[in-house]
Write an enzyme that holds these catalytic residues in place. Structure first.
Site, PDB file in Angstrom:
ATOM      1  N   GLY A  79       5.427   3.170   0.102  1.00  0.00           N
ATOM      2  CA  GLY A  79       5.986   4.000  -0.975  1.00  0.00           C
ATOM      3  C   GLY A  79       4.977   4.038  -2.108  1.00  0.00           C
ATOM      4  O   GLY A  79       3.829   3.658  -1.930  1.00  0.00           O
ATOM      5  N   SER A  94       0.855  -1.184   0.000  1.00  0.00           N
ATOM      6  CA  SER A  94       0.000   0.000   0.000  1.00  0.00           C
ATOM      7  C   SER A  94       0.889   1.232   0.000  1.00  0.00           C
ATOM      8  O   SER A  94       2.116   1.122   0.035  1.00  0.00           O
ATOM      9  CB  SER A  94      -0.882   0.007   1.246  1.00  0.00           C
ATOM     10  OG  SER A  94      -0.095   0.348   2.373  1.00  0.00           O
ATOM     11  N   LYS A  95       0.230   2.378   0.007  1.00  0.00           N
ATOM     12  CA  LYS A  95       0.977   3.643  -0.042  1.00  0.00           C
ATOM     13  C   LYS A  95       1.989   3.769   1.094  1.00  0.00           C
ATOM     14  O   LYS A  95       2.985   4.470   0.980  1.00  0.00           O
ATOM     15  CB  LYS A  95       0.005   4.817   0.012  1.00  0.00           C
ATOM     16  CG  LYS A  95      -0.682   5.036  -1.309  1.00  0.00           C
ATOM     17  CD  LYS A  95      -1.281   6.424  -1.375  1.00  0.00           C
ATOM     18  CE  LYS A  95      -2.084   6.574  -2.644  1.00  0.00           C
ATOM     19  NZ  LYS A  95      -3.447   7.007  -2.429  1.00  0.00           N
ATOM     20  N   ARG A  96       1.696   3.083   2.190  1.00  0.00           N
ATOM     21  CA  ARG A  96       2.629   3.138   3.322  1.00  0.00           C
ATOM     22  C   ARG A  96       4.031   2.659   2.922  1.00  0.00           C
ATOM     23  O   ARG A  96       5.017   3.050   3.498  1.00  0.00           O
ATOM     24  CB  ARG A  96       2.137   2.235   4.467  1.00  0.00           C
ATOM     25  CG  ARG A  96       1.043   2.816   5.316  1.00  0.00           C
ATOM     26  CD  ARG A  96       0.749   1.920   6.498  1.00  0.00           C
ATOM     27  NE  ARG A  96       0.434   0.560   6.081  1.00  0.00           N
ATOM     28  CZ  ARG A  96       1.194  -0.500   6.333  1.00  0.00           C
ATOM     29  NH1 ARG A  96       2.319  -0.374   6.999  1.00  0.00           N
ATOM     30  NH2 ARG A  96       0.822  -1.689   5.926  1.00  0.00           N
TER      31      ARG A  96
END
Ligand code: GLU
Length: 527
Positions: free
Chosen positions: A269, A265-267
């Protein structure tokens, strides 16, 4: 041998993204695997846009999805026309779900008529209260069937009054079994589902029903998609049964995890493909990398061009367990493809990044023969805004070639080469010091360099000759022939960097005059 005993011939597969966000790494991986499967078995790859969620679907996202797939050369045979995106290619359109209401209507009507679907008038609040209650007594939440047997007259009355409703599917009990081509046999107890909502109204199906109808209408033979959809498969199989439709084969690709082994996920990157494109990852490297997110060949080879992937791909070699997104591996693969580019091509790809960083500007004087890359016009000569000098493409190629071996992605380039485009370098003077050198030692070294290099005839100003004379001089200088006593100050004076290309090559490109000027400027910094 395939995982399935059935021979695969001319399969029809699809990617069915919802245009509710930028093209995600996971979607591209799914698209790639479908594409490889279609190409391997002489089949068709279809791009269908699942834009039933009107509020969240946007053309901007749809364009991002198409642009990303086109950049990666994941070419579809049917679907939106890539050149004229309002048009469709193929016989089973429209390929946007928003254009298919007329098709859906007859299916939904059929289900209502045969009683496999019914109207539900429960309000959101009712449903939420039911859910809370079921959870409080330790039950998995599902629809409690309140509207499943409303008298016909009541339904008609409510509809006439305009009471808000959804259409639910009478799922029934029993188990659903299917043979997943990657995961193997999967059994699911449909009693756990409850009667699921399948349409907002008689012409607007929700995802599961729309997918079932479209997969059938578009003659999809194999549904290859991410494991996050595995819970939808029993629902879709039940819907196919209710409508009397054949079942396509199913294959669920393993989840993609971040390095900490949680779902990517965006966490972790950037997850949008465009980010990697802008950073300067090459499409062929992305393809090679993505192929390994859930598939492995039966050997140790890690570099695969698309035609080899097509040859070797099989669902049988797709893994059941999750795949980990490893950025170092992507960098390594990208570096490989960068090293294998011709220097001409690499410079052509690097130039837009130098322009973007403001190091050079295109000069539009060559008229007819400009080539476009990434929207930027490329010519033969550029202006260096800081020095007001011109620089030609050959010199740029020479500069880029110094870094071909070590570049991980193209956007690293400006930072590595910026010193070629400056009047004066801005660096801490300590940078010039090698080991225990004193200020006097450095001054001596720089002065010596000025002398030796100043004496080189312009015609001899070439990296080979410079290396010859300077290496010899360096050996005489430092203790026990430590060449760093001369070459470190030279390199840092010319580049202003701790790590850079060999100083002889830099000097050759800078030219004699600039090299001597940099040595002088470095000496001044010491004062
Ligand atoms: N629209 C769904 C998605 O974007 C497609 C799922 C499927 O392949 O059936 O995830």
């Amino acid at each position: 041998m395939e995982a399935t005993a059935k021979k695969i011939e001319n399969p029809r597969v699809r990617i069915a993204p919802s245009p509710t966000g930028l093209l995600h790494i996971g979607t591209v991986r799914t698209a790639l695997f479908n594409y490889l499967f279609a190409k391997k078995y002489n089949g068709s790859f279809i791009l269908r846009i699942e834009d039933t969620d009107k509020e969240r679907s946007q053309r901007e996202y749809e364009n991002d999805i198409l642009d990303g797939l086109q950049w990666l050369k994941i070419v579809w045979d049917e679907g939106l026309n890539p050149e004229a995106r309002d048009e469709y290619l193929g016989d089973y359109g429209p390929y946007r779900q928003s254009g298919r209401a007329g098709i859906y209507q007859s299916y939904i009507k059929k289900m209502l008529d045969q009683g496999t679907a019914y109207y539900c008038f429960c309000s959101k609040e009712d449903l939420e209260a039911q859910r809370q209650y079921q959870m409080s007594i330790g039950q998995a939440p599902k629809y409690n069937g309140k509207c499943s047997n409303l008298p016909k007259e009541t339904v008609e009355k409510y509809l006439k009054e305009g009471k808000p409703a959804v259409i639910r599917f009478r799922t029934g009990g029993g188990s659903v079994v299917f043979q997943d081509l990657i995961k193997g046999r999967i059994e699911f107890n449909s009693a756990l589902l409850g009667d699921i909502a399948i349409a907002k109204d008689p012409s607007t199906p929700l995802y599961n029903l729309a997918a079932v109808i479209d997969d059938y209408e578009m003659k999809i033979s194999h549904v290859i998609r991410g494991e996050d959809h595995i819970a939808n498969t029993p629902k879709q199989i039940l819907l196919q049964d209710a409508l009397g439709l054949p079942h396509p084969e199913y294959a669920h690709l393993p989840l993609i995890l971040g390095p900490d082994r949680s779902k990517l996920s965006k966490r972790h990157g950037a997850v949008s493909v465009n980010h990697y494109r802008e950073k300067g990852y090459l499409p062929e490297a992305m393809i090679n990398f993505l192929a390994f997110l859930g598939w492995n060949p039966d050997n140790d080879r890690e570099i695969y061009a698309i035609n080899h992937l097509i040859e070797e791909f099989s669902l049988e070699r797709c893994q059941k367990s999750s795949a980990v997104f490893n950025l170092q591996k992507l960098d390594w693969i990208n570096g490989f493809y960068i090293r294998n580019k011709s220097i001409k091509k690499l410079a052509e790809m690097g130039v837009p990044y130098l322009i973007e960083a403001g190091l050079i500007q295109p000069i539009f004087e060559t008229g007819g023969h400009l080539a476009g890359i990434g929207g930027i016009e490329l010519g033969e000569t550029y202006l260096i805004p800081e020095t007001k000098e011109k620089i030609d493409i050959i010199t740029l190629e020479n500069i880029v070639s110094l870094y071909q071996e070590r570049l991980k992605y193209l956007s690293e380039l400006p930072e590595l080469v910026d010193f070629f485009f400056k009047n004066e370098l801005d660096y801490p003077q300590e940078l010039l010091f090698w080991k225990d050198m004193s200020q006097t030692d450095i001054e001596k070294a720089l002065g010596g360099l000025e002398g030796v290099m100043g004496a080189v005839k312009p015609n001899d100003w070439a990296r080979g000759h410079l290396e010859e004379i300077l290496v010899q001089r360096a050996a005489e200088m430092g203790p026990a022939g430590d060449r760093g006593y001369l070459l470190w100050p030279l390199r840092t004076a010319l580049s202003g960097k701790k790590f850079s290309a060999p100083p002889f090559a830099i000097a050759e490109i800078l030219g004699k005059e600039k090299t001597l000027l940099r040595l002088k400027q470095a000496k001044e910094k010491l004062r």
